[in-house]
Design an enzyme around this catalytic site. Sequence first.
Site, PDB file in Angstrom:
ATOM      1  CD  GLU A 170       2.771  10.384  -1.047  1.00 17.21           C
ATOM      2  OE1 GLU A 170       3.800   9.687  -1.042  1.00 17.21           O
ATOM      3  OE2 GLU A 170       1.729  10.056  -0.488  1.00 17.21           O
ATOM      4  CD  GLU A 218      -3.043  -1.092   0.414  1.00 19.84           C
ATOM      5  OE1 GLU A 218      -3.250  -0.014  -0.190  1.00 19.84           O
ATOM      6  OE2 GLU A 218      -3.763  -2.094   0.263  1.00 19.84           O
ATOM      7  CB  CYS A 259      -1.766   7.268   1.624  1.00 13.27           C
ATOM      8  SG  CYS A 259      -3.221   6.427   2.241  1.00 13.27           S
TER       9      CYS A 259
HETATM   10  P1  NAD Z   1       8.214   4.613   5.011  1.00 14.40           P
HETATM   11  O1  NAD Z   1       8.279   3.838   3.745  1.00 14.40           O
HETATM   12  O2  NAD Z   1       9.325   5.517   5.362  1.00 14.40           O
HETATM   13  O3  NAD Z   1       8.050   3.629   6.269  1.00 14.40           O
HETATM   14  C1  NAD Z   1       7.085   2.601   6.286  1.00 14.40           C
HETATM   15  C2  NAD Z   1       7.570   1.473   7.192  1.00 14.40           C
HETATM   16  O4  NAD Z   1       8.760   0.920   6.663  1.00 14.40           O
HETATM   17  C3  NAD Z   1       7.876   1.890   8.613  1.00 14.40           C
HETATM   18  O5  NAD Z   1       7.353   0.931   9.489  1.00 14.40           O
HETATM   19  C4  NAD Z   1       9.396   1.925   8.667  1.00 14.40           C
HETATM   20  O6  NAD Z   1       9.890   1.595   9.939  1.00 14.40           O
HETATM   21  C5  NAD Z   1       9.794   0.891   7.652  1.00 14.40           C
HETATM   22  N1  NAD Z   1      11.050   1.195   6.963  1.00 14.40           N
HETATM   23  C6  NAD Z   1      11.582   2.415   6.697  1.00 14.40           C
HETATM   24  N2  NAD Z   1      12.748   2.303   6.040  1.00 14.40           N
HETATM   25  C7  NAD Z   1      12.974   0.980   5.880  1.00 14.40           C
HETATM   26  C8  NAD Z   1      14.003   0.213   5.273  1.00 14.40           C
HETATM   27  N3  NAD Z   1      15.062   0.798   4.710  1.00 14.40           N
HETATM   28  N4  NAD Z   1      13.922  -1.130   5.303  1.00 14.40           N
HETATM   29  C9  NAD Z   1      12.863  -1.735   5.876  1.00 14.40           C
HETATM   30  N5  NAD Z   1      11.854  -1.065   6.457  1.00 14.40           N
HETATM   31  C10 NAD Z   1      11.897   0.270   6.475  1.00 14.40           C
HETATM   32  O7  NAD Z   1       6.819   5.372   4.918  1.00 14.40           O
HETATM   33  P2  NAD Z   1       6.212   6.417   5.934  1.00 14.40           P
HETATM   34  O8  NAD Z   1       7.022   7.660   5.881  1.00 14.40           O
HETATM   35  O9  NAD Z   1       5.964   5.769   7.245  1.00 14.40           O
HETATM   36  O10 NAD Z   1       4.784   6.691   5.290  1.00 14.40           O
HETATM   37  C11 NAD Z   1       4.567   7.636   4.314  1.00 14.40           C
HETATM   38  C12 NAD Z   1       4.322   6.996   2.971  1.00 14.40           C
HETATM   39  O11 NAD Z   1       3.380   5.945   3.095  1.00 14.40           O
HETATM   40  C13 NAD Z   1       3.736   7.949   1.971  1.00 14.40           C
HETATM   41  O12 NAD Z   1       4.340   7.736   0.721  1.00 14.40           O
HETATM   42  C14 NAD Z   1       2.267   7.546   1.922  1.00 14.40           C
HETATM   43  O13 NAD Z   1       1.613   7.859   0.724  1.00 14.40           O
HETATM   44  C15 NAD Z   1       2.356   6.085   2.126  1.00 14.40           C
HETATM   45  N6  NAD Z   1       1.108   5.586   2.676  1.00 14.40           N
HETATM   46  C16 NAD Z   1       0.331   4.765   1.924  1.00 14.40           C
HETATM   47  C17 NAD Z   1      -0.863   4.311   2.435  1.00 14.40           C
HETATM   48  C18 NAD Z   1      -1.750   3.398   1.654  1.00 14.40           C
HETATM   49  O14 NAD Z   1      -2.657   2.851   2.253  1.00 14.40           O
HETATM   50  N7  NAD Z   1      -1.543   3.226   0.363  1.00 14.40           N
HETATM   51  C19 NAD Z   1      -1.265   4.689   3.722  1.00 14.40           C
HETATM   52  C20 NAD Z   1      -0.442   5.538   4.435  1.00 14.40           C
HETATM   53  C21 NAD Z   1       0.749   5.979   3.932  1.00 14.40           C
END
Ligand code: NAD
Length: 456
Positions: free
Chosen positions: A333, A209, A243
């Site tokens: 975004e 997602e 999101c």
């Molecule tokens: P992110 O990708 O930075 O982090 C998401 C998760 O991944 C966290 O739990 C984090 O601890 C983990 N993570 C971070 N870096 C990692 C790595 N190198 N290796 C493994 N795991 C890692 O995202 P975010 O900043 O938490 O969220 C924002 C993004 O999420 C935006 O792009 C938003 O659009 C998207 N989002 C999508 C939805 C959806 O339902 N489609 C919902 C909410 C947010």
Amino acid sequence: MGHREALRRQRDFFKSNGTRSIPFRVSQLKRLGEILRRHETALYEAIQLDFGKSRFETCMTELALIHGEINLAIRNLPYWSRKRRVPTNLANFPARSFIIPEPLGNTLVIGAWNFPYQLSLIPAISAIAAGCTVIVKPSELSSNASHAMAELINEAMDPAVIRVVEGGAPETTQLLDERFDKVFFTGSTSVGRIVYQAAARHLTPVTLELGGQNPAIVLQDCALPMAARRITWGKFLNAGQSCVAPNHVWVHRSLEDELLSQLRSWIQRLFGENWSSRENYVRIISDKHVDRLAALIDPEKVFVGGRVEREERFIQPTVLRGVTPEDPVLEDELFGPILPVLTFEDIEEPMEHIKSRPRPLALYVFSRCRRTIDKILTEVPFGGGAVNDTVLHFTNPHLPFGGVGQSGIGSCHGEAGFRTFSHFKSILDKPCWFEPFLKYPPYTRTKQKLLQLLLE
Ligand code: NAD
């Protein structure tokens, strides 16, 4: 208990068929619902610390949605998990054919920070409903909320069914080294790629997602005040850190001035002149994100807002006018309270622009003309969206929620979530009283003709 021990218990429990019975799954869902209600004050307070968010907003955007999913799953589990009879083709006569939904097994849910409870727990609810075990890894950025969730769930729920593991990238990497039967990830497209690659090592199926640049298109014939009101609400809810928030608006040139002035008046009405009132407007999650967003506000283009209070992590609801598709603000975004407004003459312009970029997670069209609405809905690829509204398609659990292309793979919510954590086992069940000679050698022309008649 470390994640290895939790996973070991979950593997044993799943292997022992512990999660299979529907009454067991219902009891786990009920228990989860009960503890979330019993400790909701702690959950509200944690979000208040992370975002300065009101109880009302946390209820609306997090807890009410979670309870809705729990109740829906409990009500529908017998129906979703039923064995389904399907027709049998003539070539297989006599036989019965059916499909058995089966839990995928031991699963991992990785959450994002922007709605820390529901983005982690709604997929976990679907996993439990489907008969899976689940390890939940919420985001470290919303640290208070993640911690509150971990304390509550790890104290009250059986670790063989659900366990919350806290941590950031290193802990998630360790988890991804393990073999799971399903990984469900919510977050950015760039980390989504890492997760996809890690899961591929074990051939583990994934649901991703992800994010995207969600456009709102405002056409000449729309109900303008309502469009402005609904765009304002959807954009500045959670200070744009959703999101599905509209990323930018495309407005027909003839309506630009009117839309801008309506946006200004709705922002004032919803958040007040004195925008630093903390009650109805949330904070940006981290200093890093404040700096990233502040750098995107071009003072020359600010129509409303633009004020940044770094130490408070507040950014005023901001509308930019005169933005062009080439501006840096449209590169990625936004994920914050900045709303660029672009204009068009011909609807083909925004449609072309959207089609030439990665597929958005959401799209919103404001119009009264069915033909134009249908044209956009059928010709432009995007995850999901709304007509004459923003964001709220996310809250209807009967609509599968998910992206397409770079905005995601697979879907969640309601029955779609149940399916995401299930395998559909197909069975052909044959009696032994009849066995046609047809498929056996010697192969003759007559047999082939008959075979074609039956199969084609
Ligand atoms: P992110 O990708 O930075 O982090 C998401 C998760 O991944 C966290 O739990 C984090 O601890 C983990 N993570 C971070 N870096 C990692 C790595 N190198 N290796 C493994 N795991 C890692 O995202 P975010 O900043 O938490 O969220 C924002 C993004 O999420 C935006 O792009 C938003 O659009 C998207 N989002 C999508 C939805 C959806 O339902 N489609 C919902 C909410 C947010």
